[in-house]
Design an enzyme around this catalytic site. Structure first.
Site, PDB file in Angstrom:
ATOM      1  N   GLY A   1       0.746  -1.336  -0.017  1.00  0.00           N
ATOM      2  CA  GLY A   1      -0.003   0.054  -0.037  1.00  0.00           C
ATOM      3  C   GLY A   1       0.928   1.439  -0.100  1.00  0.00           C
TER       4      GLY A   1
ATOM      5  N   GLN B   1       2.646   9.848   1.146  1.00  0.00           N
ATOM      6  CA  GLN B   1       4.172   9.384   1.487  1.00  0.00           C
ATOM      7  C   GLN B   1       5.083   9.632   0.196  1.00  0.00           C
ATOM      8  OE1 GLN B   1       2.107   5.238   2.294  1.00  0.00           O
ATOM      9  NE2 GLN B   1       4.430   5.188   3.318  1.00  0.00           N
TER      10      GLN B   1
ATOM     11  N   CYS C   1       5.858  -0.063   7.377  1.00  0.00           N
ATOM     12  CA  CYS C   1       5.386   0.830   6.709  1.00  0.00           C
ATOM     13  C   CYS C   1       6.762   1.472   5.867  1.00  0.00           C
ATOM     14  CB  CYS C   1       5.047   2.182   7.659  1.00  0.00           C
ATOM     15  SG  CYS C   1       4.479   3.665   6.939  1.00  0.00           S
ATOM     16  N   LEU C   2       6.452   1.821   4.535  1.00  0.00           N
ATOM     17  CA  LEU C   2       7.412   2.062   3.553  1.00  0.00           C
ATOM     18  C   LEU C   2       8.224   3.622   4.120  1.00  0.00           C
ATOM     19  CD1 LEU C   2       6.040   1.374   0.041  1.00  0.00           C
ATOM     20  CD2 LEU C   2       7.603   0.205   1.353  1.00  0.00           C
TER      21      LEU C   2
ATOM     22  N   HIS D   1      -4.540   1.558   7.591  1.00  0.00           N
ATOM     23  CA  HIS D   1      -3.053   2.070   7.744  1.00  0.00           C
ATOM     24  C   HIS D   1      -2.968   3.120   6.482  1.00  0.00           C
ATOM     25  CE1 HIS D   1       1.165   1.549   7.996  1.00  0.00           C
ATOM     26  NE2 HIS D   1       1.084   2.071   6.971  1.00  0.00           N
ATOM     27  N   GLU D   2      -3.434   3.064   5.534  1.00  0.00           N
ATOM     28  CA  GLU D   2      -3.191   4.053   4.524  1.00  0.00           C
ATOM     29  C   GLU D   2      -4.120   5.351   4.568  1.00  0.00           C
ATOM     30  OE1 GLU D   2      -0.662   3.812   2.569  1.00  0.00           O
ATOM     31  OE2 GLU D   2      -0.283   1.670   3.060  1.00  0.00           O
TER      32      GLU D   2
ATOM     33  N   HIS E   1      -2.330   7.495   7.001  1.00  0.00           N
ATOM     34  CA  HIS E   1      -1.464   8.465   6.337  1.00  0.00           C
ATOM     35  C   HIS E   1      -2.354   9.605   5.743  1.00  0.00           C
ATOM     36  CE1 HIS E   1       2.127   6.393   6.431  1.00  0.00           C
ATOM     37  NE2 HIS E   1       1.557   5.341   6.100  1.00  0.00           N
TER      38      HIS E   1
END
Length: 171
Positions: free
Chosen positions: A45, A50, A95-96, A137-138, A141
């Site tokens: 994702g 991000q 997480c990236l 999660h996304e 963000h």
């Protein structure tokens, strides 16, 4: 085009993203670039913030049973709104934007998602398990939150200590 991923503690990650109003070719190119970036980074994702674009857009590509990801599994989610969240589950998230760190986070087990596709068409998605977790999660963000903010005080302090140690080792 591969986009640079913003990493913690960059303050842009605290930005609350704005709704998407233009569903044009520029948005389509950006979503395609997000996909290329996510796949190159081995993510499942990626939220627009991000990659330093504060719009309410995210993409997901949940692996199949064999762990493979393909473009036909891609879900592009614009202006998401969660409805009917049910149950809770614990999942070890990464997480990236916080590379190398994984922690158990409590999320809703299932949910209904209202959103728009890349053309602005309204969509409805029933999500459970990993898809539900990834959506939450996304969306966090898009709301300027990171998964580490959901940790208990003690776990957050442990994360901060490990993060500072990892940063020193990189230098």
């Amino acid at each position: 085009m591969i986009l640079p991923i913003v990493t913690y503690p960059n303050k842009i990650l605290k930005t609350v993203s704005a709704p998407v109003t233009e569903f044009d070719e520029a948005l389509h190119r950006f979503l395609d670039d997000m996909y290329d970036t996510m796949m190159l980074s081995n993510g499942i994702g990626l939220a627009a913030i991000q990659v330093a674009n504060p719009i309410r857009a995210l993409i997901l590509c949940i692996p199949d049973e064999e762990g493979n990801q393909s473009r036909d599994r891609l879900i592009e989610i614009i202006n998401p709104v969660i409805h009917n969240p049910k149950g809770t589950t614990l999942y070890q998230e990464g997480c990236l934007s916080v590379p190398g760190f994984y922690e158990d986070v409590e999320r809703y087990e299932s949910l209904t998602l209202h959103y728009q596709d890349r053309f602005g068409n309204p969509c409805l998605l029933e999500a459970e398990e990993l898809l539900s977790i990834a959506i939450q999660h996304e969306i966090d963000h898009l709301d300027g939150k990171l998964f580490i903010e959901k940790l208990s005080y003690n776990r957050r302090k442990k994360f901060e200590k490990e993060y500072k140690r990892a940063q020193k080792e990189k230098k």
